[in-house]
Write a protein that holds these residues in place. Structure first.
Motif, short mmCIF file in Angstrom:
data_model
loop_
_atom_site.label_atom_id
_atom_site.label_comp_id
_atom_site.label_asym_id
_atom_site.label_seq_id
_atom_site.Cartn_x
_atom_site.Cartn_y
_atom_site.Cartn_z
N THR A 51 -41.68 149.33 81.43
CA THR A 51 -42.67 148.26 81.52
C THR A 51 -43.10 147.82 80.12
O THR A 51 -43.25 146.64 79.86
CB THR A 51 -43.89 148.73 82.35
N GLU A 52 -43.29 148.79 79.23
CA GLU A 52 -43.62 148.45 77.84
C GLU A 52 -42.49 147.69 77.17
O GLU A 52 -42.72 146.76 76.40
CB GLU A 52 -43.96 149.73 77.08
N ALA A 53 -41.25 148.07 77.47
CA ALA A 53 -40.09 147.35 76.91
C ALA A 53 -40.04 145.92 77.44
O ALA A 53 -39.69 144.99 76.70
CB ALA A 53 -38.80 148.09 77.25
N ALA A 54 -40.41 145.72 78.69
CA ALA A 54 -40.44 144.37 79.27
C ALA A 54 -41.50 143.52 78.58
O ALA A 54 -41.29 142.34 78.30
CB ALA A 54 -40.70 144.43 80.77
N ALA A 55 -42.65 144.13 78.26
CA ALA A 55 -43.70 143.39 77.55
C ALA A 55 -43.23 143.00 76.15
O ALA A 55 -43.46 141.88 75.70
CB ALA A 55 -44.97 144.24 77.47
N ARG A 56 -42.55 143.91 75.48
CA ARG A 56 -42.03 143.60 74.14
C ARG A 56 -40.96 142.51 74.20
O ARG A 56 -40.89 141.63 73.34
CB ARG A 56 -41.49 144.86 73.47
N ALA A 57 -40.10 142.54 75.23
CA ALA A 57 -39.05 141.52 75.38
C ALA A 57 -39.68 140.15 75.62
O ALA A 57 -39.23 139.14 75.06
CB ALA A 57 -38.11 141.88 76.53
N ALA A 58 -40.72 140.10 76.43
CA ALA A 58 -41.40 138.83 76.69
C ALA A 58 -42.09 138.33 75.42
O ALA A 58 -42.07 137.13 75.12
CB ALA A 58 -42.42 139.00 77.81
N LEU A 59 -42.68 139.24 74.66
CA LEU A 59 -43.33 138.85 73.41
C LEU A 59 -42.31 138.32 72.42
O LEU A 59 -42.55 137.32 71.74
CB LEU A 59 -44.08 140.04 72.82
N VAL A 70 -42.44 130.64 81.47
CA VAL A 70 -41.26 130.83 82.32
C VAL A 70 -40.19 131.61 81.57
O VAL A 70 -39.60 132.56 82.09
CB VAL A 70 -40.72 129.47 82.82
N ALA A 71 -39.93 131.22 80.32
CA ALA A 71 -38.93 131.92 79.51
C ALA A 71 -39.36 133.36 79.24
O ALA A 71 -38.53 134.28 79.25
CB ALA A 71 -38.69 131.18 78.20
N MET A 72 -40.65 133.58 79.01
CA MET A 72 -41.13 134.94 78.75
C MET A 72 -41.01 135.81 80.00
O MET A 72 -40.64 136.98 79.92
CB MET A 72 -42.56 134.91 78.23
N THR A 73 -41.32 135.24 81.16
CA THR A 73 -41.17 135.99 82.41
C THR A 73 -39.72 136.32 82.67
O THR A 73 -39.38 137.44 83.09
CB THR A 73 -41.76 135.19 83.59
N THR A 74 -38.83 135.39 82.41
CA THR A 74 -37.39 135.63 82.58
C THR A 74 -36.92 136.74 81.65
O THR A 74 -36.13 137.61 82.05
CB THR A 74 -36.60 134.34 82.31
N LEU A 92 -46.58 138.87 85.00
CA LEU A 92 -46.75 138.67 83.57
C LEU A 92 -47.86 137.67 83.32
O LEU A 92 -47.94 136.65 84.01
CB LEU A 92 -45.43 138.16 82.96
N SER A 93 -48.73 137.99 82.38
CA SER A 93 -49.76 137.03 81.98
C SER A 93 -49.75 136.92 80.46
O SER A 93 -49.49 137.89 79.76
CB SER A 93 -51.14 137.45 82.49
#
Length: 160
Positions: A51-59, A70-74, A92-93
């Motif tokens: 989950t932390e890795a997903a947050a970093r990928a979105a960032l 949309v791109a960050m959620t993807t 994601l917010s």
């Protein structure tokens, strides 16, 4: 007849050949439960790390355009691409923030590319990503809920 039965009982009482099997039968369920609990805890820690890795990928995706949710959620879902059921539970917010001279001036929808500081200076832009997902425990524990809500947050200074 009674003496033969009494003699058989005394022989069985002295015999200890099956004792390890009985001890194992008593202890094995506890050991298996402890093993399953350890496995479940390890998988929950792994899910939190993912989950932390997903947050970093979105960032990281937000560095290009901090308003493109949309791109960050993807990107966050792509970080969890191995399991489509997990992707469905991902939320994601985003929270863009503008700072002028170290002081928060705008956040959320009021922080835009056109924001300026007093005296015409450019603000510092920060982007915070919050990712939430659920993790279903393998076993039902009476102490802990069957489903855990895992959250992760990532913040970085960006350019609009």
């Amino acid at each position: 007849m009674f003496n033969q039965f009494k003699h058989l009982l005394s022989r069985l009482r002295r015999c200890e050949r099956g004792a390890p099997a009985v001890e194992f039968a008593l202890v094995a369920p506890l050991l298996i439960l402890m093993l399953m609990g350890t496995l479940d805890f390890g998988l929950a820690v792994r899910a939190k790390s993912e989950t932390e890795a997903a947050a970093r990928a979105a960032l990281q995706k937000g560095f290009g355009n901090m308003w493109d949710t949309v791109a960050m959620t993807t990107a966050a879902k792509a970080a969890l691409s191995y399991d489509p059921t997990v992707q469905d539970t991902l939320a994601l917010s985003t929270m863009p923030s503008c700072y002028c001279n170290g002081v928060l001036t705008d956040s959320g929808d009021t922080c835009t590319k056109e924001s300026t500081c007093g005296g015409g200076g450019r603000p510092e832009y920060y982007l915070t990503i919050n990712v939430t997902r659920t993790y279903d425990m393998l076993l039902d524990y009476f102490i802990v809920s069957d489903t855990l809500n895992l959250t992760a947050s990532a913040t970085a200074r960006t350019q609009p």
